[in-house]
Enzyme design. Structure first.
Site, PDB file in Angstrom:
ATOM      1  N   GLU A  98      17.723  11.004  95.738  1.00 19.40           N
ATOM      2  CA  GLU A  98      18.881  10.125  95.987  1.00 19.40           C
ATOM      3  C   GLU A  98      19.711  10.000  94.719  1.00 19.40           C
ATOM      4  O   GLU A  98      19.175   9.957  93.616  1.00 19.40           O
ATOM      5  CB  GLU A  98      18.388   8.729  96.394  1.00 19.40           C
ATOM      6  CG  GLU A  98      18.360   8.500  97.886  1.00 19.40           C
ATOM      7  CD  GLU A  98      19.745   8.194  98.470  1.00 19.40           C
ATOM      8  OE1 GLU A  98      20.767   8.682  97.942  1.00 19.40           O
ATOM      9  OE2 GLU A  98      19.786   7.459  99.462  1.00 19.40           O
ATOM     10  N   ASP A  99      21.022   9.897  94.897  1.00 20.01           N
ATOM     11  CA  ASP A  99      21.888   9.725  93.735  1.00 20.01           C
ATOM     12  C   ASP A  99      21.771   8.308  93.162  1.00 20.01           C
ATOM     13  O   ASP A  99      21.578   8.122  91.969  1.00 20.01           O
ATOM     14  CB  ASP A  99      23.357  10.054  94.083  1.00 20.01           C
ATOM     15  CG  ASP A  99      23.855   9.354  95.356  1.00 20.01           C
ATOM     16  OD1 ASP A  99      23.086   8.572  95.968  1.00 20.01           O
ATOM     17  OD2 ASP A  99      25.011   9.577  95.725  1.00 20.01           O
ATOM     18  N   ASP A 102      21.367   1.271  95.713  1.00 21.60           N
ATOM     19  CA  ASP A 102      22.285   0.142  95.549  1.00 21.60           C
ATOM     20  C   ASP A 102      21.712  -1.031  96.354  1.00 21.60           C
ATOM     21  O   ASP A 102      20.770  -1.692  95.907  1.00 21.60           O
ATOM     22  CB  ASP A 102      23.666   0.617  96.034  1.00 21.60           C
ATOM     23  CG  ASP A 102      24.792  -0.345  95.778  1.00 21.60           C
ATOM     24  OD1 ASP A 102      24.760  -1.037  94.755  1.00 21.60           O
ATOM     25  OD2 ASP A 102      25.733  -0.400  96.594  1.00 21.60           O
ATOM     26  N   PHE A 151      30.682  -0.137  89.745  1.00 23.79           N
ATOM     27  CA  PHE A 151      30.840   1.022  90.622  1.00 23.79           C
ATOM     28  C   PHE A 151      31.029   2.247  89.744  1.00 23.79           C
ATOM     29  O   PHE A 151      31.925   2.300  88.904  1.00 23.79           O
ATOM     30  CB  PHE A 151      32.010   0.845  91.586  1.00 23.79           C
ATOM     31  CG  PHE A 151      31.952   1.840  92.708  1.00 23.79           C
ATOM     32  CD1 PHE A 151      31.168   1.588  93.829  1.00 23.79           C
ATOM     33  CD2 PHE A 151      32.628   3.049  92.620  1.00 23.79           C
ATOM     34  CE1 PHE A 151      31.065   2.528  94.849  1.00 23.79           C
ATOM     35  CE2 PHE A 151      32.532   3.995  93.638  1.00 23.79           C
ATOM     36  CZ  PHE A 151      31.752   3.728  94.750  1.00 23.79           C
ATOM     37  N   ARG A 164      33.411  13.540  91.907  1.00 25.62           N
ATOM     38  CA  ARG A 164      32.026  14.012  91.947  1.00 25.62           C
ATOM     39  C   ARG A 164      31.738  15.006  90.827  1.00 25.62           C
ATOM     40  O   ARG A 164      30.614  15.133  90.367  1.00 25.62           O
ATOM     41  CB  ARG A 164      31.736  14.733  93.272  1.00 25.62           C
ATOM     42  CG  ARG A 164      31.713  13.831  94.491  1.00 25.62           C
ATOM     43  CD  ARG A 164      31.101  14.606  95.658  1.00 25.62           C
ATOM     44  NE  ARG A 164      31.396  14.006  96.946  1.00 25.62           N
ATOM     45  CZ  ARG A 164      30.701  13.002  97.491  1.00 25.62           C
ATOM     46  NH1 ARG A 164      29.673  12.501  96.851  1.00 25.62           N
ATOM     47  NH2 ARG A 164      31.023  12.521  98.669  1.00 25.62           N
TER      48      ARG A 164
END
Ligand code: IMP
Length: 182
Positions: A98-99, A102, A151, A164
């Site tokens: 997973e990046d 959150d 963010f 990205r």
């Protein structure tokens, strides 16, 4: 492409050192075994490609596609599978890549999806973790960096499909976040 000025939170060198350490840890933990690295498109693609090259094991790749019903920066909690893995994960050592973790809603959903495949073992590797944002108590087994409640974009992470391809993880300034239309 001209990039706006953004504050770097994690440099490409910090990330590459940490990703190498994570790969070494996974190699030790799964010594002598085969793993299936399952990444979530599209944000985890860069992390998967770099992490996998530090894993000295037989490693297979597979991918989930999901759409989270989120506005541009917030998860609303609804997650839908848009692409399932191509091969069964039954009896396999699965590493979910997973990046960023959150609220934890996406990971909770994906863990259930993978559990239904009856893997031998499931471990989660997340490059980034924002623990302050968690709404469900879920954690990753391998975490690259704990980060503050900002963010972030770059190294696979996007804002509305952009950024990205930045090599560093950068903080998206709040003034660049467009207000949601009612
Ligand atoms: P969660 O379900 O709230 O844990 O959200 C996980 C997903 O939200 C990640 O896989 C990202 O796609 C996205 N996300 C959460 N925080 C950020 C961020 O800071 N930048 C970019 N995407 C994020």
């Amino acid at each position: 492409m001209a990039m706006p000025e953004m504050k770097i939170l994690l440099t490409r060198d910090q990330i590459s050192r940490r990703v190498a350490e994570m790969g070494a840890e996974i190699t030790r933990d799964f010594a002598g075994q085969t793993v299936v690295m399952v990444a979530v498109l599209k944000g985890a693609a860069i992390f998967l490609s770099n992490l996998s090259r530090h894993i000295q094991l037989e490693a297979h790749f597979d991918f989930f596609g999901i759409s989270s019903y989120r506005d541009r920066t917030r998860n609303t909690g609804e997650v839908k599978l848009t692409k399932d893995v191509d091969h069964s994960l039954e009896g396999k050592n699965v590493i979910l890549v997973e990046d960023i973790l959150d609220t934890g809603l996406t990971l909770t959903y994906l863990k259930d999806v993978i559990a239904a495949h009856k893997p031998q073992m499931l471990r989660v590797a997340a490059l980034l973790d924002k623990p302050a944002r968690r709404v469900v108590p879920v954690r990753a087994d391998y975490v690259g960096f704990e980060i503050p409640n900002e963010f972030v974009v770059g190294y696979g992470l996007d804002y509305a499909g952009r950024y990205r391809n930045l090599s560093d993880v950068c903080i998206l300034p709040p003034e660049m976040i467009e207000p949601e239309k009612e």
